[in-house]
Structure formats: C-alpha cells, structure tokens
Design a protein around this motif. Structure first.
Motif, PDB file in Angstrom:
ATOM      1  N   GLU A  19      29.238-107.952   8.795  1.00  0.00           N
ATOM      2  CA  GLU A  19      30.022-106.787   9.217  1.00  0.00           C
ATOM      3  C   GLU A  19      29.883-106.520  10.708  1.00  0.00           C
ATOM      4  OE1 GLU A  19      30.614-102.089   7.965  1.00  0.00           O
ATOM      5  OE2 GLU A  19      29.324-103.401   6.807  1.00  0.00           O
ATOM      6  N   ASP A  20      28.687-106.737  11.272  1.00  0.00           N
ATOM      7  CA  ASP A  20      28.457-106.474  12.698  1.00  0.00           C
ATOM      8  C   ASP A  20      28.609-107.735  13.549  1.00  0.00           C
ATOM      9  OD1 ASP A  20      26.286-107.743  11.647  1.00  0.00           O
ATOM     10  OD2 ASP A  20      24.792-106.622  12.809  1.00  0.00           O
ATOM     11  N   ASN A  21      29.347-108.703  13.039  1.00  0.00           N
ATOM     12  CA  ASN A  21      29.510-109.960  13.753  1.00  0.00           C
ATOM     13  C   ASN A  21      30.229-109.744  15.084  1.00  0.00           C
ATOM     14  OD1 ASN A  21      29.730-113.023  13.895  1.00  0.00           O
ATOM     15  ND2 ASN A  21      31.893-112.421  13.973  1.00  0.00           N
ATOM     16  N   LYS A  22      29.656-110.313  16.166  1.00  0.00           N
ATOM     17  CA  LYS A  22      30.262-110.207  17.494  1.00  0.00           C
ATOM     18  C   LYS A  22      30.557-111.581  18.092  1.00  0.00           C
ATOM     19  CE  LYS A  22      28.199-105.740  18.719  1.00  0.00           C
ATOM     20  NZ  LYS A  22      27.559-105.521  17.412  1.00  0.00           N
ATOM     21  N   ALA A  23      30.544-112.607  17.248  1.00  0.00           N
ATOM     22  CA  ALA A  23      30.830-113.967  17.700  1.00  0.00           C
ATOM     23  C   ALA A  23      32.233-114.342  17.274  1.00  0.00           C
ATOM     24  CB  ALA A  23      29.808-114.941  17.125  1.00  0.00           C
ATOM     25  N   LEU A  24      33.066-114.608  18.245  1.00  0.00           N
ATOM     26  CA  LEU A  24      34.464-114.941  17.962  1.00  0.00           C
ATOM     27  C   LEU A  24      34.706-116.441  18.002  1.00  0.00           C
ATOM     28  CD1 LEU A  24      36.970-113.324  17.261  1.00  0.00           C
ATOM     29  CD2 LEU A  24      37.591-113.319  19.673  1.00  0.00           C
ATOM     30  N   LEU A  25      33.978-117.151  18.835  1.00  0.00           N
ATOM     31  CA  LEU A  25      34.184-118.596  18.957  1.00  0.00           C
ATOM     32  C   LEU A  25      33.783-119.338  17.689  1.00  0.00           C
ATOM     33  CD1 LEU A  25      33.106-119.533  22.585  1.00  0.00           C
ATOM     34  CD2 LEU A  25      35.374-119.656  21.599  1.00  0.00           C
ATOM     35  N   THR A  26      32.752-118.865  17.008  1.00  0.00           N
ATOM     36  CA  THR A  26      32.278-119.517  15.784  1.00  0.00           C
ATOM     37  C   THR A  26      32.795-118.831  14.532  1.00  0.00           C
ATOM     38  OG1 THR A  26      30.244-118.193  15.857  1.00  0.00           O
ATOM     39  CG2 THR A  26      30.197-120.357  16.924  1.00  0.00           C
ATOM     40  N   PHE A  27      33.756-117.935  14.678  1.00  0.00           N
ATOM     41  CA  PHE A  27      34.289-117.184  13.545  1.00  0.00           C
ATOM     42  C   PHE A  27      35.121-118.104  12.647  1.00  0.00           C
ATOM     43  CE2 PHE A  27      37.205-114.401  11.330  1.00  0.00           C
ATOM     44  CZ  PHE A  27      36.419-113.305  11.013  1.00  0.00           C
ATOM     45  N   PRO A  28      34.890-118.082  11.310  1.00  0.00           N
ATOM     46  CA  PRO A  28      35.700-118.909  10.386  1.00  0.00           C
ATOM     47  C   PRO A  28      37.050-118.231  10.124  1.00  0.00           C
ATOM     48  CG  PRO A  28      34.018-117.711   9.159  1.00  0.00           C
ATOM     49  CD  PRO A  28      33.789-117.386  10.610  1.00  0.00           C
ATOM     50  N   PHE A  29      38.075-118.678  10.799  1.00  0.00           N
ATOM     51  CA  PHE A  29      39.372-118.006  10.729  1.00  0.00           C
ATOM     52  C   PHE A  29      40.150-118.337   9.451  1.00  0.00           C
ATOM     53  CE2 PHE A  29      38.519-118.118  15.305  1.00  0.00           C
ATOM     54  CZ  PHE A  29      38.724-116.790  15.623  1.00  0.00           C
TER      55      PHE A  29
END
Length: 532
Positions: A19-29
């Motif tokens: 929920e508090d994820n701040k990583a966008l490059l490693t985000f599973p889209f």
C-alpha cells in the motif's frame, strides 16, 4: 514519441506492490496468466483452480490489471483425444468463468513457434492487446503516483516531513520519464527539487528553518568534487536515501543528474551555465547554514568541479560546438578564479574572444597558485609544519579516486593530488599548466585584439583585458611579434587604428603604459620584417 521498456518476470507474491509502495520503475503494471491447456479434465481439476487462486491474490493487493493468454498448437497430438475441446470452447470457458465483464482480457496465441500467416496474425493481435493494456495500466498508475507525490509535498510544513524522503519519491518520477526518453520532463523534476531545496536554505538563513535542514548543517569532511562520468552516483544517492548527505553531497548529486539529462538533450553548453550557478549557490548556502569547512577545502572542491565539468562536456561536444559556446566555459573558470584567488579576476564580458583551452590553463594555474600559497608550496622557505598538516587534511578530504577516472592520467583528482604532494610537484604542475605553444599563441593573439578593440574605452572591460594580457606575457614570456599572425599584423599596420576603427587616423591619447608596450612590440616586429 513515448518509448516504454517492459521486462517479463516470473510471478511472485513478494513482487506485488504494498500500500505504501513508492517505487514506480519496479512496479508490476500488468499480470499475465499463460496456459496451453486444451483438455477438459485438466482444466477443471487444475487450471481453473489455479486461475482462481491467482486472481484472488491480485485482488488482495488491489491489482486489477491482468490478462489470460491461451496458447494453442494446431497440430498438437494428445493421447486422450476424447477430452480435447476445440480451441474456441476452452477460450469460451475461461471467458465465462473469469471474464464476464472483460472479455478482452482473454486472448489466443496460435502456433507461436510457426512461421505462418495464422501465427503472425495471432502474434499481432496479442502484441496489440498487450501494448494497449500495458499503456492503460502505466498511465493510471503514473497518475496515481503523481497525486501521491503532490500530497506528500503538501505535507512539507508538518513536523517530521523529510526532504530526503520526498527527494527519492520525485526522483522516481524522474527515472520513469528518463526511461520513457522524455528527458525534458525528467529534467523538470530535478529542477523542481533544486528550487525547493534552495528556497528552504534561503528561509533558514532568514530565521525560518526546517528541522530536516539540520542534517545538512553538519561539517563537511569530503570535498572530492563533482562526479559526472556516470549516469547515477549511487554512493551519494545512498547517503541521501539514508538522510546522511552533506550539503555538498546533495548539491553534487543533483547537478550530476541534471548534467546527464542535459547531455541527453544535446545541450552540453548549458551544463557550464548551471555549473556557475551551482558553485555560487554552494558557497552562499554553506555560509547561510553556517557549515564548518576546512580552509582550502572549498577551493579544492571548486577546482575539481570546474575541471570535471569541462572535461565532461569536451567528451560529448565537437570542436566547433565548444568554440561557439566558449563564453559559458570561460564564465565558469572566471568564477573559479574569483572564488579561489581574488587577485586574478577576469571579466566574462570578453569571454567570446578567448579560447576555452587557453583560458582554462590560465585559470587553473591561478587556482593552483592560490592553493600553493595556502599550503606553503609557493613560499620561499617552503612549507612549515602547519602547512604540511593543512595539506594532509586537504588530501584526506579528496578521498579515493573515482573508478571512472582511475585509468586517466589527466583526471582532475590526479592533477590536484600530485600538485599538493610536494614543492617540486607543485612547481612542475604550475609551470606546466600553460597549454601548448599553439594554444598560447591563440590566447595571446585574441587578448591583443581585444585590447586594441577596446583601447579607447575607459571601462572595466578594457582594464580586465589589460590585466589578463600582462599576466599572460609575464607567465608565458611571449611578445606580440611572436603571437600576431602575418595577416593580422598586416591588417593592423595598414588600415586599422588602435581603437579598432578603419582608416588610418591620428592615434588618440589613451592609457600610456599599454599603448607604449604595444607600440614597442610592433616596432620590433617591423624591424624584424625589414631585416628579413
């Protein structure tokens, strides 16, 4: 044009965003379930239950972007042919069980390993669907990330807010834009961080200080200059992430990222403009935050940073581009000289007529001279014990040489460290700081033309040119008859006045010292020409 890179990785629950994820490059889209099942019993007994578990796990983490791919081999031979359903039947079952409202979330990939029209059409349909869903998910999550970032920024007045934490969040957005090859948008993110940090420092100097700024008020123990030869300085980034970065660490890392993006944008000359602002701001901010800095440490940092900037842009620009933008580089060296040695001041107004290579050598020698006096390397009696201790402290603050320049004999680190190591080394480097004879001729000739052009103007421009000209002649022992080309000499002696106007007229009465000196050199040149 948007360029989006996608990596396929095996599904793991650990990779699902919290929920508090701040990583966008490693985000599973986008999550994809692959199956080649075409047997009814296997589908009912295993595949269906596996898809149910998979989707339930995605719902637990509020993930709604998924796709099911059914791989079909048209000539596959199955032992139990009675249980084999037609391809459409399997797809229909999956769509009925899982895609009632999203029938487009199930696609068929037929004969993926064959080179047939059917296979190519299937691949084309699959890639189109994949591209569409991936971009939809990326756009949605990118918008949410930006909203969360703005919310975090709006909380900056609350107790416990950390600039370093916010820095990492906005830099993640910059990384995404850089990955998309939207370098201008990525640069904007760093410029906003730069402006925000600057404003807080200014407010601190005015008595309105934020608590998180105290970590940047710690004494500076490292002054190893800028690192611009790698895209990301992970060492300084780790310090920022752990909230252990000094003011110089933060400024150096910020500038290195801006430099990288400016190089991608093919605007290397802007790097020198920003470098001048960086050096000026760092000096002012260290004063505002009352940061303790060893005497001479900031001089070393400025010197190393100037050389690093110029060497970096020289490596990515052709000679014509460097010459056309030499005014920016001379401005950089002007600041370095004014910062480190107040006795050597060169006006940026005459920068456009002085070559970068020559002025670099001139300024570098003045910087080294100032440090030489500070460390006792230029005094008549040599360094005393206090000077030696200061030199040891300055060398210690340089740290280890960056791996990127370890193999280069012209690295700023090697030049400065060797120059400060002994009297002999200092004299060697100081005397050898002048460029090649060709460089000297070019610089002196340009300075001579500059003095003649502005000789009738009683202004700072003329005074700076006179001072620079005298310094060059004194250090390099060149005279005008040596440095003026034949064409330029004939032009000036035939139809150009000393004030730069055309048509021979009576020479106006101006500064006697410079006029007499130029006249003397011209007379020597005429005598030499007559004898020849």
């Amino acid at each position: 044009m948007i360029h989006l890179e996608a990596n396929f990785v095996q599904f793991k629950e650990d990779l699902l965003p919290k929920e508090d994820n701040k990583a966008l490059l490693t985000f599973p889209f986008l999550h994809i379930y692959w199956t080649d099942c075409c047997d009814t019993e296997i589908y009912k007994a295993a595949v269906k239950e596996d898809i149910i578990r998979w989707q339930n796990l995605l719902k637990t983490y509020s993930t709604v972007d998924w796709l099911i791919v059914v791989v079909v081999e048209s000539d596959a031979k199955k032992k139990n042919k009675t249980n084999i359903l037609p391809r459409t039947s399997i797809v229909d079952k999956i769509r009925n069980d899982f895609c009632n409202k999203q029938s487009d979330r199930c696609v068929v990939l037929s004969d993926p390993l064959k080179d047939s029209s059917r296979s190519q059409e299937s691949w084309s349909a699959f890639l189109t669907k994949l591209r569409t869903l991936l971009l939809m998910s990326f756009t949605k999550n990118l918008g949410k990330f930006e909203d969360d970032m703005r919310t975090l920024r709006e909380k900056r007045t609350e107790p416990g807010w950390s600039f370093c934490e916010y820095f990492m969040v906005q830099e993640e957005l910059a990384f995404v834009f850089e990955m998309l090859q939207q370098f201008e948008d990525a640069l904007v993110q760093y410029d906003e961080l730069d402006a925000l940090f600057t404003q807080y420092v200014v407010n601190f100097g005015a008595g309105d200080g934020a608590n998180w700024l105290t970590s940047f008020c710690q004494p500076v123990h490292s002054w190893n200059g800028l690192v611009l030869r790698k895209p990301i300085d992970m060492e300084k980034r780790d310090l920022i992430q752990k909230s252990k970065a000094t003011l110089l660490d933060m400024r150096s890392y910020l500038f290195s990222r801006q430099c990288t993006l400016l190089i991608f944008l093919q605007r290397p000359w802007e790097v020198t403009q920003r470098a001048l602002e960086l050096l000026h701001n760092c000096v002012q901010e260290l004063h505002l935050l009352e940061v303790l800095v060893l005497q001479g440490a900031l001089d070393c940092w400025v010197f190393l940073s100037c050389l690093e900037v110029l060497q970096r842009i020289e490596g990515c620009s052709d000679r014509a581009q460097l010459d056309s933008n030499s005014s920016h580089t001379v401005g950089l060296w002007t600041y370095a000289t004014e910062k480190v040695n107040n006795r050597a001041r060169v006006s940026t107004l005459h920068a456009t007529i002085i070559s970068m290579a020559g002025i670099t050598a001139f300024i570098s020698s003045e910087v080294l001279k100032s440090l030489g006096y500070l460390c006792g390397l230029a005094s008549e009696n040599g360094p005393n014990s206090e000077d030696l201790n200061r030199t040891v402290d300055l060398l210690a603050g340089l740290g280890a040489e960056p791996p990127e320049t370890a193999s280069s004999q012209q690295s700023p680190y090697k030049k400065l460290k060797e120059a400060l190591s002994s009297v002999e080394a200092f004299e060697k480097h100081y005397l050898n700081r002048a460029p090649s004879v060709h460089g000297n001729v070019e610089v002196c000739s340009n300075i001579f033309s500059f003095i003649c052009k502005y000789k009738n103007k009683q202004c700072q421009l003329f005074q700076n040119g006179q001072r620079l000209y005298n310094t060059v002649l004194h250090h390099w022992e060149f005279d005008v008859q040596t440095i003026i080309t034949t064409e330029r000499y004939q032009e000036w002696t035939s139809n150009v006045n000393y004030d730069g106007s055309r048509g021979k007229t009576v020479e106006p009465q101006h500064d006697k010292v410079v006029r007499d000196r130029i006249n003397e050199q011209l007379r020597m040149a005429r005598k030499t020409e007559t004898m020849a």
